[in-house]
Design a protein around this motif. Structure first.
Motif, PDB file in Angstrom:
ATOM      1  N   PHE A 435       5.328  10.770  -4.523  1.00  0.00           N
ATOM      2  CA  PHE A 435       5.780  10.759  -3.139  1.00  0.00           C
ATOM      3  C   PHE A 435       6.358   9.409  -2.718  1.00  0.00           C
ATOM      4  O   PHE A 435       6.726   9.214  -1.558  1.00  0.00           O
ATOM      5  CB  PHE A 435       4.606  11.092  -2.205  1.00  0.00           C
ATOM      6  CG  PHE A 435       3.718  12.182  -2.702  1.00  0.00           C
ATOM      7  CD1 PHE A 435       4.228  13.402  -3.116  1.00  0.00           C
ATOM      8  CD2 PHE A 435       2.334  11.997  -2.765  1.00  0.00           C
ATOM      9  CE1 PHE A 435       3.394  14.418  -3.587  1.00  0.00           C
ATOM     10  CE2 PHE A 435       1.497  12.994  -3.229  1.00  0.00           C
ATOM     11  CZ  PHE A 435       2.028  14.209  -3.636  1.00  0.00           C
ATOM     12  N   HIS A 436       6.424   8.475  -3.642  1.00  0.00           N
ATOM     13  CA  HIS A 436       6.749   7.094  -3.299  1.00  0.00           C
ATOM     14  C   HIS A 436       8.093   6.961  -2.585  1.00  0.00           C
ATOM     15  O   HIS A 436       8.218   6.242  -1.590  1.00  0.00           O
ATOM     16  CB  HIS A 436       6.744   6.239  -4.570  1.00  0.00           C
ATOM     17  CG  HIS A 436       6.892   4.765  -4.325  1.00  0.00           C
ATOM     18  ND1 HIS A 436       5.921   4.005  -3.722  1.00  0.00           N
ATOM     19  CD2 HIS A 436       7.917   3.907  -4.601  1.00  0.00           C
ATOM     20  CE1 HIS A 436       6.317   2.755  -3.646  1.00  0.00           C
ATOM     21  NE2 HIS A 436       7.516   2.664  -4.165  1.00  0.00           N
ATOM     22  N   GLU A 441      11.034   5.879   2.561  1.00  0.00           N
ATOM     23  CA  GLU A 441      11.958   6.315   3.617  1.00  0.00           C
ATOM     24  C   GLU A 441      11.285   6.288   4.983  1.00  0.00           C
ATOM     25  O   GLU A 441      11.953   6.077   6.007  1.00  0.00           O
ATOM     26  CB  GLU A 441      12.461   7.722   3.313  1.00  0.00           C
ATOM     27  CG  GLU A 441      13.391   7.808   2.099  1.00  0.00           C
ATOM     28  CD  GLU A 441      13.649   9.244   1.668  1.00  0.00           C
ATOM     29  OE1 GLU A 441      13.115  10.170   2.340  1.00  0.00           O
ATOM     30  OE2 GLU A 441      14.361   9.445   0.668  1.00  0.00           O
ATOM     31  N   LEU A 442       9.967   6.503   5.005  1.00  0.00           N
ATOM     32  CA  LEU A 442       9.215   6.506   6.265  1.00  0.00           C
ATOM     33  C   LEU A 442       8.682   5.116   6.623  1.00  0.00           C
ATOM     34  O   LEU A 442       7.929   4.970   7.583  1.00  0.00           O
ATOM     35  CB  LEU A 442       8.047   7.489   6.165  1.00  0.00           C
ATOM     36  CG  LEU A 442       8.431   8.974   6.040  1.00  0.00           C
ATOM     37  CD1 LEU A 442       7.203   9.819   5.734  1.00  0.00           C
ATOM     38  CD2 LEU A 442       9.115   9.466   7.316  1.00  0.00           C
ATOM     39  N   GLY A 443       9.058   4.107   5.852  1.00  0.00           N
ATOM     40  CA  GLY A 443       8.648   2.738   6.161  1.00  0.00           C
ATOM     41  C   GLY A 443       7.202   2.444   5.837  1.00  0.00           C
ATOM     42  O   GLY A 443       6.527   1.716   6.571  1.00  0.00           O
ATOM     43  N   ALA A 444       6.726   2.982   4.731  1.00  0.00           N
ATOM     44  CA  ALA A 444       5.333   2.749   4.345  1.00  0.00           C
ATOM     45  C   ALA A 444       5.076   1.269   4.083  1.00  0.00           C
ATOM     46  O   ALA A 444       5.910   0.576   3.478  1.00  0.00           O
ATOM     47  CB  ALA A 444       4.988   3.561   3.104  1.00  0.00           C
ATOM     48  N   ARG A 454      -0.379   1.954  -2.489  1.00  0.00           N
ATOM     49  CA  ARG A 454      -1.020   2.881  -1.551  1.00  0.00           C
ATOM     50  C   ARG A 454      -0.562   2.577  -0.125  1.00  0.00           C
ATOM     51  O   ARG A 454      -0.758   1.467   0.372  1.00  0.00           O
ATOM     52  CB  ARG A 454      -2.543   2.764  -1.646  1.00  0.00           C
ATOM     53  CG  ARG A 454      -3.058   2.929  -3.071  1.00  0.00           C
ATOM     54  CD  ARG A 454      -4.511   3.304  -3.122  1.00  0.00           C
ATOM     55  NE  ARG A 454      -5.388   2.348  -2.467  1.00  0.00           N
ATOM     56  CZ  ARG A 454      -6.716   2.468  -2.418  1.00  0.00           C
ATOM     57  NH1 ARG A 454      -7.296   3.514  -2.990  1.00  0.00           N
ATOM     58  NH2 ARG A 454      -7.458   1.571  -1.820  1.00  0.00           N
ATOM     59  N   PRO A 455       0.062   3.552   0.544  1.00  0.00           N
ATOM     60  CA  PRO A 455       0.508   3.321   1.927  1.00  0.00           C
ATOM     61  C   PRO A 455      -0.685   3.102   2.856  1.00  0.00           C
ATOM     62  O   PRO A 455      -1.649   3.878   2.820  1.00  0.00           O
ATOM     63  CB  PRO A 455       1.244   4.619   2.288  1.00  0.00           C
ATOM     64  CG  PRO A 455       1.492   5.316   1.002  1.00  0.00           C
ATOM     65  CD  PRO A 455       0.404   4.904   0.075  1.00  0.00           C
ATOM     66  N   TRP A 457       0.012   2.270   6.333  1.00  0.00           N
ATOM     67  CA  TRP A 457       0.551   2.877   7.553  1.00  0.00           C
ATOM     68  C   TRP A 457       2.048   3.037   7.363  1.00  0.00           C
ATOM     69  O   TRP A 457       2.619   2.551   6.378  1.00  0.00           O
ATOM     70  CB  TRP A 457       0.226   2.045   8.801  1.00  0.00           C
ATOM     71  CG  TRP A 457       0.873   0.703   8.834  1.00  0.00           C
ATOM     72  CD1 TRP A 457       2.131   0.378   9.238  1.00  0.00           C
ATOM     73  CD2 TRP A 457       0.269  -0.546   8.434  1.00  0.00           C
ATOM     74  NE1 TRP A 457       2.369  -0.969   9.116  1.00  0.00           N
ATOM     75  CE2 TRP A 457       1.232  -1.556   8.638  1.00  0.00           C
ATOM     76  CE3 TRP A 457      -0.998  -0.887   7.943  1.00  0.00           C
ATOM     77  CZ2 TRP A 457       0.976  -2.893   8.342  1.00  0.00           C
ATOM     78  CZ3 TRP A 457      -1.244  -2.221   7.656  1.00  0.00           C
ATOM     79  CH2 TRP A 457      -0.271  -3.203   7.857  1.00  0.00           C
ATOM     80  N   TYR A 458       2.684   3.715   8.321  1.00  0.00           N
ATOM     81  CA  TYR A 458       4.109   4.012   8.227  1.00  0.00           C
ATOM     82  C   TYR A 458       4.826   3.535   9.485  1.00  0.00           C
ATOM     83  O   TYR A 458       4.454   3.912  10.605  1.00  0.00           O
ATOM     84  CB  TYR A 458       4.342   5.518   8.057  1.00  0.00           C
ATOM     85  CG  TYR A 458       3.836   6.090   6.759  1.00  0.00           C
ATOM     86  CD1 TYR A 458       4.686   6.270   5.673  1.00  0.00           C
ATOM     87  CD2 TYR A 458       2.508   6.472   6.614  1.00  0.00           C
ATOM     88  CE1 TYR A 458       4.232   6.819   4.479  1.00  0.00           C
ATOM     89  CE2 TYR A 458       2.036   7.013   5.424  1.00  0.00           C
ATOM     90  CZ  TYR A 458       2.901   7.184   4.366  1.00  0.00           C
ATOM     91  OH  TYR A 458       2.438   7.727   3.183  1.00  0.00           O
ATOM     92  N   GLU A 459       5.870   2.741   9.304  1.00  0.00           N
ATOM     93  CA  GLU A 459       6.644   2.247  10.442  1.00  0.00           C
ATOM     94  C   GLU A 459       7.298   3.391  11.218  1.00  0.00           C
ATOM     95  O   GLU A 459       7.604   3.254  12.402  1.00  0.00           O
ATOM     96  CB  GLU A 459       7.701   1.248   9.971  1.00  0.00           C
ATOM     97  CG  GLU A 459       7.138  -0.079   9.494  1.00  0.00           C
ATOM     98  CD  GLU A 459       6.437  -0.853  10.607  1.00  0.00           C
ATOM     99  OE1 GLU A 459       6.839  -0.703  11.784  1.00  0.00           O
ATOM    100  OE2 GLU A 459       5.487  -1.598  10.299  1.00  0.00           O
ATOM    101  N   ALA A 460       7.507   4.517  10.557  1.00  0.00           N
ATOM    102  CA  ALA A 460       8.074   5.677  11.250  1.00  0.00           C
ATOM    103  C   ALA A 460       7.196   6.133  12.407  1.00  0.00           C
ATOM    104  O   ALA A 460       7.670   6.827  13.318  1.00  0.00           O
ATOM    105  CB  ALA A 460       8.277   6.829  10.262  1.00  0.00           C
ATOM    106  N   ASN A 461       5.925   5.742  12.400  1.00  0.00           N
ATOM    107  CA  ASN A 461       4.991   6.153  13.454  1.00  0.00           C
ATOM    108  C   ASN A 461       4.807   5.086  14.522  1.00  0.00           C
ATOM    109  O   ASN A 461       3.879   5.187  15.346  1.00  0.00           O
ATOM    110  CB  ASN A 461       3.637   6.502  12.833  1.00  0.00           C
ATOM    111  CG  ASN A 461       3.729   7.645  11.841  1.00  0.00           C
ATOM    112  OD1 ASN A 461       4.504   8.576  12.043  1.00  0.00           O
ATOM    113  ND2 ASN A 461       2.941   7.580  10.769  1.00  0.00           N
ATOM    114  N   ALA A 462       5.676   4.068  14.519  1.00  0.00           N
ATOM    115  CA  ALA A 462       5.513   2.961  15.466  1.00  0.00           C
ATOM    116  C   ALA A 462       5.558   3.437  16.906  1.00  0.00           C
ATOM    117  O   ALA A 462       4.842   2.918  17.778  1.00  0.00           O
ATOM    118  CB  ALA A 462       6.584   1.898  15.217  1.00  0.00           C
ATOM    119  N   GLY A 463       6.397   4.422  17.183  1.00  0.00           N
ATOM    120  CA  GLY A 463       6.489   4.932  18.550  1.00  0.00           C
ATOM    121  C   GLY A 463       5.183   5.520  19.045  1.00  0.00           C
ATOM    122  O   GLY A 463       4.841   5.419  20.237  1.00  0.00           O
TER     123      GLY A 463
END
Length: 825
Positions: A435-436, A441-444, A454-455, A457-463
């Motif tokens: 899944f890397h 792509e999701l900014g892990a 190992r991710p 957190w994901y920058e895609a969830n910053a909002g």
């Protein structure tokens, strides 16, 4: 030990401090048929022990390493050799010249309290009183441990060797090992240039020559010899008359870690050790053999003065009295470094009876020898040694380039302030899940463990974090953390999230004897129908928890017998199962981690996401908790296990690595209408602590039994015999002397990191294991070991964090969904 006589023949390779200490510990336990082979003279053998400056600082972030050092202090302080001291308890003083180091010394003072080492924080003037050569104006403060001190390694080695010899051991100098002989997978003898020595047990204590001995036994010994500078000054006028030649020193041993330096007295001179230079790896082929005609100390290489220039300038700044001196002599001494900074202890996985105790410094020598002797004679060391176990490394971590690069970096960072989550930056990436690419792509934000990216957190969830108003935390706890993690945790509770569980070790157990094999090695009842999943424990002979496992009974194997999937904690579990395989070939164990992958799909909308993708019934009635099924999700074949380490409805979904990207894409696409998100390890840790789920290696180790750790539910004493059962007879959660308890901190922003001391009535009584902010409960929580008498609900305690006492309360667990309603719906 298996199939050995009561009095096995033991051959120890190396008569340095570790070999001498081990011979003493073994003979004291009744194993007196011990031969110690040394390629050099006795007892200044020419290895690292012969030139070691002997500084023993006990406090370490590792409980195990601190215990090793503390035992070394106690043992050597009681030793003498012909009336001469083996350990001078002059105390240890670490000084800070930066605000960051001062904060670190406050944290270290807490570590000392956690592990039972008495220490005190001092102001600059108090530091200068203890060590008058210090310029108090350069110092912001210090940490003083009165029981630290100086060990005379060669002297202590000989003193222990003499005791061993009195009990029957023999020491043979000038014997170079040329081969390790074996038959039937077991060691039988050690060959030398002066003849052979039959052996039931061989222990390599050869120090930086260890890799050479290991190769003779077909074993990779992953250490790197590195040169470390040590110099002595001309006489220091300020020391005139202070120290006798016999006592050598009267002031505390001193660390100036902001400049990678340490100091000790040699009468009226000062010895200076430096890690401030570039790494200087040593090729063993370039080291002279300690034999006739060779240098008496082949481990002492020529001094490279240019590498010492800055160290000398920094030393004169801290200790102005050195300005009236110069460097009189110096050398580059060889020491052993490993990829993770821990020693190498244990038995070869390929050759039974061949053991190693390598990469051990004088500081920990007696403690390591004691644990090794317990391991050999009693079957289990009394100190948890999983951090030091030779077999802890994954195969990718044994690559020569990996060992070299990480060991050199450990030299560079030996005095650095290292955060508990801080990864090494190279070589990375090594291991990535299928899944890397999607995660990037999701900014892990990736951290690394056992080679895996190992991710966290994901920058895609910053909002989400901006909307959720996640509370802040202190500077130390904010490192390698983001408020995004809090948003991911809350979203998991409210929606559905995908967690990459690929790095968790997966083993396949097959064969007609597999049920009996697993039943004997684990504590819970596994004789259940196909499709059952069981949480269970691995114990050692003393009842200590070696690991916790999830074992799924999946049905027929590839040949005859059954097939099981075991969710394990790491390579040590594979090693343990492999060592206990029956000799008749009725059971096979295979590591399937690299060829498979896993997504943890959890949250109240998990069933809404997965059910439309499959014809298999994923309802609660048809697919209960702790059950497993084979299914297709879209076009992807999966093994689905209804487990949840975060306390929410969901499944662990396993497939082969080649189908991994398709599994991710299938779930991601199907989850868009349900607001699916990817979530990382930081959220995962918070969620699992809210549920009170233990993490082996952090919350508990082999030092703890199941009832102390709150895991008695995973022990079925009535299922028949299993390994460790005898040791548990008569023990219950009501009879244990200590407990793992949950703490709620009064200040919700006071997030601690683990290993901090817990005070009861103003006295250190235990220590924190895991900690996090509980986003679902709006509170900071921690788990801690405390005496049972002090561990009642509502008891007020405090946690020392960077010198501050944080009030907390012991509370009932779990804190979230105690009736398990969310998981079982």
């Amino acid at each position: 030990m298996d199939a050995l006589t009561v009095q096995p023949k033991v051959v120890i390779v190396g008569a340095g401090i570790v070999g001498c200490a081990l011979s003493d510990e073994l003979t004291a336990r009744g194993w007196t048929d011990v031969t110690v082979l040394e390629q050099g003279p006795l007892f200044a053998t020419g290895g690292s022990s012969s030139h070691a400056p002997g500084l023993v600082f006990q406090t370490n972030s590792s409980k195990t390493m601190t215990e090793f050092a503390s035992y070394t202090v106690r043992k050597y302080a009681a030793l003498t050799l012909d009336g001469q001291w083996c350990f001078r308890q002059v105390g240890g003083l670490e000084v800070a010249t930066t605000a960051q180091r001062l904060a670190e010394l406050n944290r270290k003072h807490g570590l000392a309290a956690s592990w039972g080492v008495a220490g005190a924080l001092l102001d600059p003037e108090q530091c200068a009183v203890l060590h008058p050569l210090l310029d108090a104006g350069q110092v912001l403060g210090g940490l003083h441990v009165p029981t630290d001190g100086l060990a005379k390694a060669v002297r202590a080695g000989e003193a222990q060797a003499r005791r061993a010899i009195e009990r029957g051991a023999r020491f043979l100098p000038h014997h170079t090992v040329t081969g390790i002989e074996s038959a039937g997978g077991r060691v039988t003898a050690v060959a030398t240039d002066r003849g052979g020595f039959p052996a039931d047990v061989v222990v390599s204590c050869a120090g930086f020559w260890g890799p050479k001995i290991g190769r003779m036994a077909g074993l990779t010994v992953p250490l790197v010899p590195l040169a470390h500078q040590y110099a002595r000054t001309t006489p220091v006028p300020a020391l005139a008359g202070h120290n006798s030649e016999a006592l050598e020193a009267s002031k505390p041993i001193l660390r100036h870690q902001d400049r990678d330096l340490y100091y000790r007295e040699h009468g009226d001179r000062i010895g200076i050790g430096s890690y401030a230079h570039r790494p200087l790896p040593v090729d063993l082929d370039d080291v002279a053999h300690p034999s006739a005609g060779a240098p008496s100390m082949p481990s002492m290489l020529p001094f490279t003065a240019a590498d010492f220039e800055q160290a000398w300038a920094d030393s004169q700044e801290l200790l102005p009295a050195l300005a009236r001196t110069k460097v009189e002599e110096g050398f580059n001494g060889i020491f052993s470094f490993t990829a993770d900074g821990f020693p190498l202890m244990g038995e070869s996985p390929q050759l039974r009876g061949f053991w190693v105790a390598e990469a051990v410094w004088v500081t920990h020598s007696a403690g390591v020898a004691k644990a090794m002797a317990e391991w050999l004679v009693e079957g289990t060391p009394r100190t948890d040694v999983h951090e030091c176990d030779l077999n802890r490394f994954e195969p990718v971590q044994l690559a020569p380039s990996y060992v070299h690069q990480r060991s050199c970096q450990n030299f560079v960072e030996v005095y650095d302030i290292i955060h508990p989550l801080q990864p090494m930056e190279e070589p990375r990436p090594l291991r990535v899940s299928p899944f890397h690419a999607r995660q990037r792509e999701l900014g892990a934000y990736f951290l690394e463990a056992a080679g895996w990216e190992r991710p966290h957190w994901y920058e895609a969830n910053a909002g989400l974090a901006e909307v959720a108003s996640i509370p802040g935390r202190g500077a130390w706890a904010s490192r390698y953390w983001s408020p995004i993690a809090g948003a991911e945790a809350l979203a998991t509770r409210e929606r559905v999230a995908m967690y990459d569980m690929t790095p968790l070790k997966r083993l396949e157990v097959t064969g007609p004897g597999s049920l009996a094999f697993l039943q004997y090695l684990t504590t819970n009842q596994l004789d259940k129908p196909v499709g059952s999943v069981t949480y269970t424990l691995l114990l050692d002979e003393t009842g200590g928890v070696r690991s916790d496992l999830t074992v799924a009974r999946l049905g027929p194997g590839h040949g005859s017998g059954e097939r099981w999937q075991v969710g394990a904690n790491g390579n040590l579990d594979l090693d343990w199962l492999t060592r206990h395989l029956p000799d008749d070939g009725s059971v096979q164990v295979r590591d399937i981690t690299a060829g498979t992958c896993c997504i943890g799909l959890w949250g109240p909308r998990a069933r809404d996401l997965v059910q439309p993708l499959t014809e298999t019934d994923f309802s609660h009635q048809a697919f209960g908790y702790f059950k497993a099924k084979q299914a297709y999700l879209g076009n992807v074949p999966v093994t689905a296990m209804r487990l949840s380490y975060v306390g929410e409805l969901g499944w662990e979904l396993y497939t082969t690595a080649d189908c991994g990207p398709k599994l991710w894409d299938t779930l991601w696409a199907a989850g868009q209408s349900l607001d699916v998100l990817a979530a990382g390890r930081s959220a995962f840790n918070s969620l699992r602590l809210e549920k009170g789920y233990r993490s082996w290696g952090t919350d508990l180790t082999a030092e703890h039994n199941p009832f102390e750790a709150g895991l008695g539910f995973a022990v079925r004493m009535d299922k028949g015999d299993f390994l460790g059962r005898q040791a548990l007879l008569g023990i219950t959660e009501e009879t244990v002397s200590r407990r793992l308890v949950c703490l709620l901190l009064d200040d919700p922003q006071a997030v601690v990191m683990g290993k901090e001391p817990v005070y009861v009535d103003g006295v250190p009584a235990g220590y924190v294991t895991s900690a996090a902010y509980g986003y679902s409960i709006g509170a900071s929580l921690a788990y801690a070991w405390l005496p049972r008498a002090a561990a009642g609900p509502a008891t007020r305690v405090s946690v020392e964090y960077f010198g501050e006492q944080l009030p907390a309360t012991i509370t009932e667990e779990p804190l979230f969904d105690p009736k398990m309603a969310r998981i079982r719906r």
